[in-house]
Design an enzyme around this catalytic site. Structure first.
Site, short mmCIF file in Angstrom:
data_model
loop_
_atom_site.label_atom_id
_atom_site.label_comp_id
_atom_site.label_asym_id
_atom_site.label_seq_id
_atom_site.Cartn_x
_atom_site.Cartn_y
_atom_site.Cartn_z
N ASP A 1 0.88 -1.16 0.00
CA ASP A 1 0.00 0.00 0.00
C ASP A 1 0.92 1.21 0.00
OD1 ASP A 1 -1.58 2.19 0.63
OD2 ASP A 1 -2.73 1.16 2.17
N ASN B 1 2.81 3.28 -10.66
CA ASN B 1 1.57 3.16 -11.41
C ASN B 1 0.32 3.33 -10.55
OD1 ASN B 1 -0.29 2.01 -13.65
ND2 ASN B 1 -0.56 0.57 -11.95
N TYR C 1 -8.35 14.79 -9.64
CA TYR C 1 -7.52 13.85 -10.39
C TYR C 1 -6.60 14.58 -11.35
CZ TYR C 1 -6.11 10.14 -13.54
OH TYR C 1 -5.35 9.27 -14.29
N LYS D 1 -2.31 14.91 -11.30
CA LYS D 1 -1.38 14.51 -12.36
C LYS D 1 -0.52 15.70 -12.81
CE LYS D 1 -2.54 10.20 -12.50
NZ LYS D 1 -1.59 9.17 -12.04
N THR E 1 -10.29 0.30 -18.32
CA THR E 1 -10.04 -0.42 -17.07
C THR E 1 -11.20 -0.13 -16.12
OG1 THR E 1 -8.88 1.40 -15.94
CG2 THR E 1 -7.56 -0.05 -17.37
#
Length: 219
Positions: free
Chosen positions: A55, A78, A142, A146, A177
């Site tokens: 984790d 990732n 999000y 990034k 995904t």
């Protein structure tokens, strides 16, 4: 023999990265928050794939991973999350702060490698200069996480430029995904390709850039 660690490696793009690196003969540590899922994923891959409970928001797990791995040539950050309610603290904890913790923890091992490589899996969503970043309704938490990840990537690349370690961002594109309800237009293997290419860069390869397919993205 080259050794790599892939976080969030039990599914999606991470699993595809693990599979492709293993196919190249790389010893791959498959990091996963759920060890049982990681072990099951590793068992389905040909090659030397070693499941690892990890984790990335846990200091204890990171320390345990450093001890378990022992030596490392490639770190692929990732693991990532998003939040339905745009909880920025939750998203940044994994997408930004955990990446810093991972890099700092594994840098002593990467410095001993003859060809250390760090790949941060990013997204065009983090760009301030690409029109594609603003298609649809981007999540501020999000997308901005990034953007921060890209900045961190450049900072590490510059600070490590004399070490031989290359640090780059990989933007996989719109991959189908569970992260996006499988609405993407690319397969995980297609999305993983750029990360694998950056993980296996030769000495003349770039550092401090974010690449999607064969193009350096504008930031």
């Amino acid at each position: 023999m080259t050794t790599a660690l892939v976080t969030g490696g039990n599914k999606g793009i991470g699993l595809a990265i693990v599979r492709q690196l293993a196919a190249r003969g790389t010893v791959v540590y498959l990091g996963s928050r759920d060890f049982d899922r990681g072990r099951a994923a590793a068992a389905d891959i040909d090659g030397d794939v070693r499941p690892l409970r990890l984790d990335v928001t846990s200091a204890a797990d990171i320390a345990g991973a450093v001890a378990a791995v022992g030596s490392l040539d490639v770190l692929v950050n990732n693991a990532g999350v998003h939040s339905a309610d745009d909880d920025m603290r939750f998203v940044y904890a994994t997408n930004v702060f955990a990446v810093v913790d991972m890099i700092d923890a594994f840098l002593p091992l990467l410095r001993r490698s003859r060809a250390g490589r760090i790949v941060n899996v990013s997204s065009m969503r983090g760009s301030l200069g690409e029109e594609g970043a603003w298609v649809g309704q981007p999540s501020m938490s999000y997308s901005s996480s990034k953007t921060a990840l890209n900045a961190i990537t450049v900072h590490y690349a510059r600070s490590l430029k004399d070490s031989g370690i290359k640090v780059n961002g990989a933007a996989p594109g719109h991959v189908a995904t569970d992260f996006n309800g499988f609405r993407g237009t690319r397969t995980p293997d297609e999305g993983a390709a750029v990360a694998v290419r950056l993980a296996t860069l030769g000495p003349d390869g770039p550092t401090g850039v974010v690449i999607q397919d064969d193009r350096v993205l504008a930031w």
